[in-house]
Design an enzyme around this catalytic site. Sequence first.
Site, PDB file in Angstrom:
ATOM      1  N   GLU A 119      39.294  49.433  42.052  1.00  0.00           N
ATOM      2  CA  GLU A 119      39.250  48.113  41.407  1.00  0.00           C
ATOM      3  C   GLU A 119      39.671  47.122  42.474  1.00  0.00           C
ATOM      4  OE1 GLU A 119      39.729  44.816  40.293  1.00  0.00           O
ATOM      5  OE2 GLU A 119      41.669  45.426  39.466  1.00  0.00           O
ATOM      6  N   GLU A 179      38.074  52.023  34.382  1.00  0.00           N
ATOM      7  CA  GLU A 179      39.330  52.442  33.789  1.00  0.00           C
ATOM      8  C   GLU A 179      39.343  52.011  32.333  1.00  0.00           C
ATOM      9  OE1 GLU A 179      42.564  52.610  37.296  1.00  0.00           O
ATOM     10  OE2 GLU A 179      41.973  50.560  36.756  1.00  0.00           O
ATOM     11  N   CYS A 204      43.281  39.651  38.800  1.00  0.00           N
ATOM     12  CA  CYS A 204      41.923  39.934  39.282  1.00  0.00           C
ATOM     13  C   CYS A 204      40.859  39.344  38.374  1.00  0.00           C
ATOM     14  CB  CYS A 204      41.723  41.432  39.464  1.00  0.00           C
ATOM     15  SG  CYS A 204      42.102  42.414  38.005  1.00  0.00           S
ATOM     16  N   ASN A 244      50.674  42.506  41.372  1.00  0.00           N
ATOM     17  CA  ASN A 244      50.435  41.367  40.488  1.00  0.00           C
ATOM     18  C   ASN A 244      50.647  41.677  39.012  1.00  0.00           C
ATOM     19  OD1 ASN A 244      48.053  42.973  40.650  1.00  0.00           O
ATOM     20  ND2 ASN A 244      46.866  41.288  39.799  1.00  0.00           N
TER      21      ASN A 244
END
Length: 471
Positions: free
Chosen positions: A239, A452, A273, A141
């Site tokens: 994630e 992150e 996300c 994505n």
Amino acid sequence: MTTQPVTGERESCAVFNPADGSLVGSVPAGTADDVDDAVRRAWESFQIWSRSDPLDRSKILFTAGRLVREDQKNLAHLLTREQGKPLRESMNEIAGFARVMEYYASISGIMQGDYGVNASYGHMMVKRQPLGVCAAIIPWNMPALIMGWKIGPVLATGNTMVLKPSTTAPLTCLALAGHLYQAGLPESALRMVTGSGEVVGEALARHPDIRSLSFTGAVSTGIQVAEHAAKTLKKTILELGGSDAMIVCHDADTEAAAKGAVSGRFFNCGQTCTAIKRVFVDSRIYDSFIHRVQELVGKLVVGDGLKTGTDMGPLHTIRQRENVHSLVQGTVDNNQGTILAGGYIPDTPPYQYGNFYLPTILTDVDPDAPVMKEEVFGPVLPVSVFDTLSDAIEHANATRYGLGASIWTHDMRTINQAIQDLDAGIVWVNQHLRIPPEVPFGGMKSSGLGRENGRYALLHYLEEKTILIHP
């Protein structure tokens, strides 16, 4: 490893344009042996790269950022062709990759050790050193930006990496790796292995000589990755997506909130996300908010991302479109919401050959409907009404995800309550979606483990060695 289309008899993975189904290119279908070879070469490179001066590593990352910016248009065209997003969004994503490289170049070497003297124990030192070979598995994505998030802190701290790009959108990642090599990065410091998650991804997760693994993707796959990684005690960052809530209070700037909802939901065709996936609106402004959102959505231009003026491209795969449409239809069939706009698959020119789905608004949605619980990875904006802030926060938290959420208000008490009570790793106020590389990124609950970005990411890729010297 190769960055060229496949030739010969080796199995390959084809890459198709989501807008028209045309073939963009192909990459090798990597094997477990390819992973073994990449890890071995990465360890060989680690012996040199880990001992290099942080300033030299910074120069390479800075140079890579410059080379990427110089090639931004070509990279963006490639990204749009293989992923589907509008060219404007691809340009921004490529610039985002360059910025991440420049950010980590600017902080390479800042995580120094500690020193002290104790009368009983003598000299005490804590040395921070790189882990070794790390691995990353990235999705389709936001392939360029997420690649930057994963390789930046790894390379800046002196580690080396084996990276698996998405099977359906690997080409831009391979091109970006080429710019890193051109900037002076040893090729074995970043090894790219293309192929399926079932083969290459699992081999990375299971590999005994990989010290850390960072994965971005679905919850179910993330759990499998964690199970495999645990058997060799790898450090992991997971994630795993989100179902971000947007809470619009009665005192919010309705115009700004409506624009935020549309841009935050339909950016990248809703395939982000941290996209806004659920909206809860105060009953006092519900009608005016819905009206303005409907106007804005009606102006969105859907089409091939390479064409000028396109606001939203296709979904990445047909399967993704089927999943989205199923959730929309289930909401209507179960009397849990009403379609105000969109809600169907277009089959007329120019949409008949691509994975297009029209921007969809669902109103008066039951907060307990599946479309309000699961991660809807597509252009669907479900809107529900609330009477009290406590109800809105309760509904926002009533999901297994906890990645991001936003509160739209100018009342500080409301803001403070939302910051305290929302189960989310990221809380925005009067904005949503944007994330600078300086701050930690990650979620709560099933949205994953670890963080992150920022200097916090550097610590994940360093381990402490305590040294005690008797006087």
